[in-house]
Design an enzyme around this catalytic site. Structure first.
Site, mmCIF file in Angstrom:
data_model
loop_
_atom_site.group_PDB
_atom_site.id
_atom_site.type_symbol
_atom_site.label_atom_id
_atom_site.label_comp_id
_atom_site.label_asym_id
_atom_site.label_seq_id
_atom_site.Cartn_x
_atom_site.Cartn_y
_atom_site.Cartn_z
ATOM 1 N N ARG A 26 -19.903 8.919 1.211
ATOM 2 C CA ARG A 26 -21.306 8.646 1.532
ATOM 3 C C ARG A 26 -21.754 9.645 2.595
ATOM 4 O O ARG A 26 -21.489 9.473 3.801
ATOM 5 C CB ARG A 26 -21.473 7.201 2.023
ATOM 6 C CG ARG A 26 -21.229 6.166 0.944
ATOM 7 C CD ARG A 26 -21.574 4.767 1.412
ATOM 8 N NE ARG A 26 -20.617 4.276 2.370
ATOM 9 C CZ ARG A 26 -19.492 3.641 2.055
ATOM 10 N NH1 ARG A 26 -19.192 3.435 0.790
ATOM 11 N NH2 ARG A 26 -18.672 3.218 3.001
ATOM 12 N N GLN A 69 -5.246 -9.115 6.109
ATOM 13 C CA GLN A 69 -5.236 -7.786 6.708
ATOM 14 C C GLN A 69 -6.458 -7.536 7.574
ATOM 15 O O GLN A 69 -6.376 -6.851 8.599
ATOM 16 C CB GLN A 69 -5.129 -6.720 5.611
ATOM 17 C CG GLN A 69 -3.804 -6.730 4.889
ATOM 18 C CD GLN A 69 -3.624 -5.534 3.991
ATOM 19 O OE1 GLN A 69 -4.245 -4.493 4.178
ATOM 20 N NE2 GLN A 69 -2.776 -5.672 2.984
ATOM 21 N N GLY A 99 0.925 -4.310 3.477
ATOM 22 C CA GLY A 99 0.892 -5.756 3.536
ATOM 23 C C GLY A 99 2.273 -6.326 3.805
ATOM 24 O O GLY A 99 3.271 -5.840 3.275
ATOM 25 N N CYS A 133 0.805 -1.226 0.000
ATOM 26 C CA CYS A 133 0.000 0.000 0.000
ATOM 27 C C CYS A 133 0.836 1.274 0.000
ATOM 28 O O CYS A 133 0.343 2.339 -0.357
ATOM 29 C CB CYS A 133 -0.936 0.014 1.209
ATOM 30 S SG CYS A 133 -2.124 -1.347 1.211
ATOM 31 N N CYS A 159 0.386 1.937 6.554
ATOM 32 C CA CYS A 159 0.570 0.515 6.854
ATOM 33 C C CYS A 159 0.575 -0.243 5.528
ATOM 34 O O CYS A 159 -0.031 0.185 4.548
ATOM 35 C CB CYS A 159 -0.527 0.004 7.774
ATOM 36 S SG CYS A 159 -2.195 0.103 7.100
ATOM 37 N N HIS A 181 -9.121 3.840 -1.291
ATOM 38 C CA HIS A 181 -7.706 3.494 -1.151
ATOM 39 C C HIS A 181 -7.250 2.747 -2.407
ATOM 40 O O HIS A 181 -7.167 1.514 -2.416
ATOM 41 C CB HIS A 181 -7.554 2.625 0.100
ATOM 42 C CG HIS A 181 -6.195 2.092 0.369
ATOM 43 N ND1 HIS A 181 -5.036 2.628 -0.163
ATOM 44 C CD2 HIS A 181 -5.784 1.047 1.149
ATOM 45 C CE1 HIS A 181 -3.993 1.945 0.275
ATOM 46 N NE2 HIS A 181 -4.426 0.983 1.073
#
Length: 381
Positions: A208, A149, A368, A89, A366, A336
């Site tokens: 949203r 995750q 993986g 990420c 953070c 993301h």
């Protein structure tokens, strides 16, 4: 050691899963931000030493060095090289770090850094269909545990005793802050509208409005039957790209450009790959130590909202001021797009620093496998 400065930063709006940007190839989406940099700065793309491009799921549409494909799609001269990097990420944050390091060392003078992910076209986990990414040695070391995750987020929530209500309150606040920023036009100066099948996307698509803890309470847990992590307090699957122009103060002056910020410090760290998402805590500590700064010296923090427990655990461990955290919301609210998120967060943080006259900003992601990047930049007059 030379200084490295960020001269400009642009991003596409973040498209929701199977939304407006789903029809756009990752190379073409990347080309949008590459050419936006050229239009905004007036640079000759032929003078760019390298394009360092983040992307996570490098198969299918995003295979075969998508950074190079982006350069060609943008119509830039063929002699301009590109490389695609993967630190999960944090890939495009790593791209920015590497661009700055190359400039500071004197090997490059003008670099574009950024990244892309079109998760609608190349789904998260698609690489698992062609093999086992961890290998027997890793699986034996961790006793065959499944590296998930979502389960890692559940473990963090359990460790810090974050209730479902607390997580949903954080998630709702992310939507509220993102909505306020969009309505105030905070992102307008760095957003690159994208035309797709006759529709022009001009703002982040995943927001949203009206999200509340009460509404989120009705969602089922995603990873454990009695868990606290669900779709509403996790980052959204998304599409997007971002790019930054990195150079020296002297080269910027020669080009008639005014730098936004100086690259101050970067650090990477590793953590338990099972919990997986706690890397930002040691990475932040490492970056602050290297910079000679304290957490209170930092005026804004961008901590990627992969899952709500991640920034909340980071706050608890660092003692950071929660009012300085993710002031414009985050990935829970707007998405993301993995390989593009690091560069997207940097554009958002720079916008906040300029708006508030904030000297130092810290961004961390953070990742993986348990790694994390932390980057500190300093606003310039």
């Amino acid at each position: 050691m030379r200084d490295a400065v960020i001269v400009d930063a642009v991003r596409t709006p973040i498209g929701k899963r199977n939304g407006t940007l789903a029809s756009v190839h990752a190379a073409d989406l990347s080309a949008k931000v590459l050419n936006a940099l050229v239009e905004r700065t007036g640079i000759d793309p032929g003078t760019v030493d390298d394009v360092i491009w983040g992307c996570v799921t490098q198969i299918g549409d995003q295979s075969s060095n998508v950074g190079r494909s982006a350069v060609l799609s943008a119509g830039w001269p063929e002699h301009v090289p590109a490389v695609t990097v993967n630190r999960a990420c944090g890939s495009s944050q790593q791209a920015v770090d590497q661009a700055a390091h190359a400039v500071m060392s004197g090997q490059y003078d003008l670099v574009v850094a950024g990244g892309v992910e079109t998760m609608s076209r190349v789904p998260l986990g698609a690489h698992r269909t062609t093999g086992q990414p961890y290998g027997p040695g890793v699986l034996a070391r961790y006793e065959g545990v499944e590296f998930n995750q979502g389960i890692g987020a559940e473990l963090i929530a359990e460790r810090w005793k974050f209730s479902r209500t607390r997580l949903d309150e954080f998630a709702s606040a992310s939507h509220e802050k993102a909505a306020a920023a969009i309505d105030a036009g905070v992102f307008d100066d760095h957003l690159v509208p994208v035309d797709a099948d006759g529709t022009k996307l001009t703002t982040d698509e995943g927001l949203r409005r009206g999200t509340s803890p009460e509404r989120l309470a009705g969602l089922k847990p995603s990873f454990k039957e009695d868990g606290v992590i669900h779709a509403g307090n996790s980052s959204q699957i998304s599409d997007g790209a971002a790019a930054l122009l990195v150079t020296t103060p002297e080269r910027a002056r020669d080009l008639g450009l005014t730098p936004i910020a100086r690259y101050h410090t970067g650090a990477v760290s590793g953590a338990d790959p099972v919990t997986m998402l706690l890397g930002p805590i040691p990475a932040t500590e490492k970056a602050l130590h290297r910079a000679g700064l304290t957490i209170d010296d930092i005026g804004v923090y961008e901590v990627n909202e992969a899952f709500a427990p991640v920034p909340l655990a980071w706050l608890a461990e660092t003692g950071a001021d929660p009012d300085r955290l993710n002031p414009y919301g985050g990935a829970i609210a707007v998405g993301h797009p993995l390989g593009g998120s690091g560069a997207i967060l940097m554009t958002r943080m720079l916008a906040r620093m300029r708006q508030g006259g904030i000297r130092y900003g810290l961004q961390t992601m953070c990742e993986g496998g348990g790694t994390a990047n932390a980057t500190i930049v300093e606003l310039l007059p």
